[in-house]
Design a protein around this motif. Sequence first.
Motif, short mmCIF file in Angstrom:
data_model
loop_
_atom_site.label_atom_id
_atom_site.label_comp_id
_atom_site.label_asym_id
_atom_site.label_seq_id
_atom_site.Cartn_x
_atom_site.Cartn_y
_atom_site.Cartn_z
N GLY A 19 0.79 -1.16 0.00
CA GLY A 19 0.05 -0.08 0.03
C GLY A 19 0.69 1.35 0.05
N LYS A 20 1.95 1.05 -0.32
CA LYS A 20 3.08 2.23 -0.34
C LYS A 20 2.26 3.53 -1.19
N SER A 21 2.04 3.15 -2.44
CA SER A 21 1.52 4.17 -3.32
C SER A 21 0.36 4.74 -2.90
N ASP A 37 5.49 8.08 -8.03
CA ASP A 37 5.72 6.69 -7.83
C ASP A 37 6.89 5.88 -8.76
N THR A 38 7.81 5.84 -7.96
CA THR A 38 9.12 5.53 -8.75
C THR A 38 8.91 3.91 -9.32
N GLY A 39 8.23 3.22 -8.70
CA GLY A 39 7.92 1.81 -9.12
C GLY A 39 7.36 1.97 -10.68
N ALA A 40 6.22 3.01 -10.75
CA ALA A 40 5.76 3.16 -12.17
C ALA A 40 6.80 3.41 -13.19
N TYR A 42 10.16 1.93 -13.32
CA TYR A 42 10.85 0.72 -13.51
C TYR A 42 9.73 0.02 -14.35
N ARG A 43 8.58 0.13 -13.80
CA ARG A 43 7.57 -0.78 -14.79
C ARG A 43 7.46 -0.29 -16.20
N ALA A 44 7.65 1.07 -16.30
CA ALA A 44 7.51 1.44 -17.47
C ALA A 44 8.71 1.15 -18.54
N ILE A 98 1.02 -1.01 -17.09
CA ILE A 98 2.54 -1.59 -16.33
C ILE A 98 2.08 -2.26 -15.12
N ARG A 99 0.74 -2.40 -14.87
CA ARG A 99 0.64 -3.13 -13.63
C ARG A 99 -0.34 -4.61 -13.70
N THR A 100 0.38 -5.21 -15.05
CA THR A 100 -0.07 -6.60 -15.46
C THR A 100 0.91 -7.60 -14.57
N CYS A 106 8.60 -9.45 -14.44
CA CYS A 106 10.00 -9.28 -14.97
C CYS A 106 10.82 -8.09 -14.46
N VAL A 107 9.85 -7.15 -13.48
CA VAL A 107 10.40 -5.69 -13.27
C VAL A 107 11.49 -5.72 -12.22
N SER A 108 11.41 -6.78 -11.30
CA SER A 108 12.80 -6.92 -10.35
C SER A 108 14.16 -7.15 -11.14
N VAL A 110 14.74 -6.37 -14.33
CA VAL A 110 14.93 -5.14 -14.95
C VAL A 110 15.47 -3.89 -14.06
N SER A 111 14.99 -4.06 -13.08
CA SER A 111 15.45 -2.80 -11.89
C SER A 111 16.74 -3.03 -11.28
N ALA A 112 17.29 -4.41 -11.61
CA ALA A 112 18.60 -4.78 -10.72
C ALA A 112 19.60 -4.50 -12.00
N VAL A 116 19.78 1.03 -15.79
CA VAL A 116 18.35 1.40 -15.66
C VAL A 116 18.41 2.20 -14.28
N ARG A 117 18.86 1.75 -13.20
CA ARG A 117 18.91 2.40 -11.97
C ARG A 117 19.45 3.71 -12.11
N LYS A 118 20.66 3.85 -12.81
CA LYS A 118 21.32 5.18 -13.06
C LYS A 118 20.62 6.27 -13.60
N ASP A 136 7.78 7.56 -3.52
CA ASP A 136 7.44 5.94 -3.12
C ASP A 136 8.35 5.24 -3.88
N GLY A 137 8.96 4.22 -3.20
CA GLY A 137 10.11 3.27 -3.98
C GLY A 137 10.64 1.87 -3.05
N ARG A 138 11.83 1.91 -3.53
CA ARG A 138 12.62 0.77 -2.56
C ARG A 138 13.87 1.48 -1.80
N ASP A 139 14.29 2.59 -2.85
CA ASP A 139 15.74 3.17 -2.21
C ASP A 139 15.79 4.52 -2.15
N SER A 194 17.86 -8.84 -2.42
CA SER A 194 19.33 -9.74 -2.29
C SER A 194 20.10 -8.81 -3.56
N ARG A 195 19.49 -7.79 -4.52
CA ARG A 195 19.94 -7.54 -5.54
C ARG A 195 21.58 -6.86 -5.29
N ALA A 196 22.22 -6.78 -6.07
CA ALA A 196 23.77 -6.01 -5.45
C ALA A 196 23.72 -4.72 -5.75
O1 DC Z 1 6.42 -0.15 -6.26
P1 DC Z 1 6.25 -1.49 -7.33
O2 DC Z 1 5.86 -2.73 -6.97
O3 DC Z 1 5.17 -0.77 -8.55
O4 DC Z 1 7.62 -1.46 -7.96
C1 DC Z 1 7.90 -2.46 -9.05
C2 DC Z 1 9.21 -2.81 -9.10
O5 DC Z 1 10.31 -1.96 -9.30
C3 DC Z 1 9.82 -3.63 -7.68
O6 DC Z 1 9.64 -5.15 -7.70
C4 DC Z 1 11.07 -3.15 -7.66
C5 DC Z 1 11.51 -2.03 -8.32
N1 DC Z 1 11.75 -0.71 -7.92
C6 DC Z 1 12.96 -0.45 -7.49
O7 DC Z 1 13.88 -1.30 -7.67
N2 DC Z 1 13.31 0.71 -6.90
C7 DC Z 1 12.53 1.59 -6.60
N3 DC Z 1 12.83 3.04 -6.12
C8 DC Z 1 10.87 1.43 -7.05
C9 DC Z 1 10.86 0.09 -7.42
#
Ligand code: DC
Length: 233
Positions: A19-21, A37-40, A42-44, A98-100, A106-108, A110-112, A116-118, A136-139, A194-196
């Motif tokens: 429920g972050k978003s 929404d930064t997850g969006a 990575y999904r895009a 993007i939310r299928t 596959c998004v994890s 791609v986001s590793a 892409v992160r840079k 909102d995001g992970r990092d 666990s991603r590097a």
């Molecule tokens: O928040 P979400 O579930 O829509 O994010 C999708 C994926 O993007 C999630 O599995 C991890 C990645 N992500 C990330 O690595 N860093 C972020 N700041 C946001 C999302």
Amino acid sequence: MSDTDHKIIIAVDGFSSCGKSTFAKAIAARLGYIFIDTGAMYRAVTLFALENGAIVSGIVDEEAVERLLDRIAITFRFNPARGASDIYVNGDLVEGKIRTIEVSNCVSQVSAIPAVRKKLVAMQQEMGGRRGVVMDGRDIGTVVFPDAELKLFMTADPKVRAQRRYDELTAKGQHVTLEEIERNVRERDAADMSRAISPLRQAADAVVLDNSHMTVDEQMEWFMKLFAERTKK
Ligand code: DC
């Protein structure tokens, strides 16, 4: 002092589907801040990779994704009906695509990918530079804005999270099972932690919010007290 001097950056990190978003969006609306929404993002990138042959049968070709990056322009446009910004790739609205489960699977991976992160982190830092932002995001609290004034780390029981995502997807007419959603939630937790590069972890100065048994209203009440304490002069 201008108004933006008083505004802060609020980082909302945590596990997927807790429920972050929804919560970050509600906070932004309440405070008159911008929600990102930064997850969006990575999904895009993942969707673009799927549509352009860089992911075939669930296998991500990292070099092919990297080569596509220069062809991806991500923009946000405010949608008053949703009370949030919709995401566009090269001018095409992709919010609904993007939310299928295909993208989620596959998004994890791609986001590793470091490139892409840079690219996305640089965009996020520019978007948040003017403050008054809930991102909102992970990092966000660890890498994107390590100096954010207020950092939340959200978590909830994986079974509760799977049920919430299942309800959300079936309400949209997607045919999924609760088991596959729970598997995806657990796999993404493991992959994100666990991603590097920039793994999901709680920033030392983040406040934990476990919302397994809390409504959005209860979370908001909790948050507004915290916000008042942190912004008190
Ligand atoms: O928040 P979400 O579930 O829509 O994010 C999708 C994926 O993007 C999630 O599995 C991890 C990645 N992500 C990330 O690595 N860093 C972020 N700041 C946001 C999302």
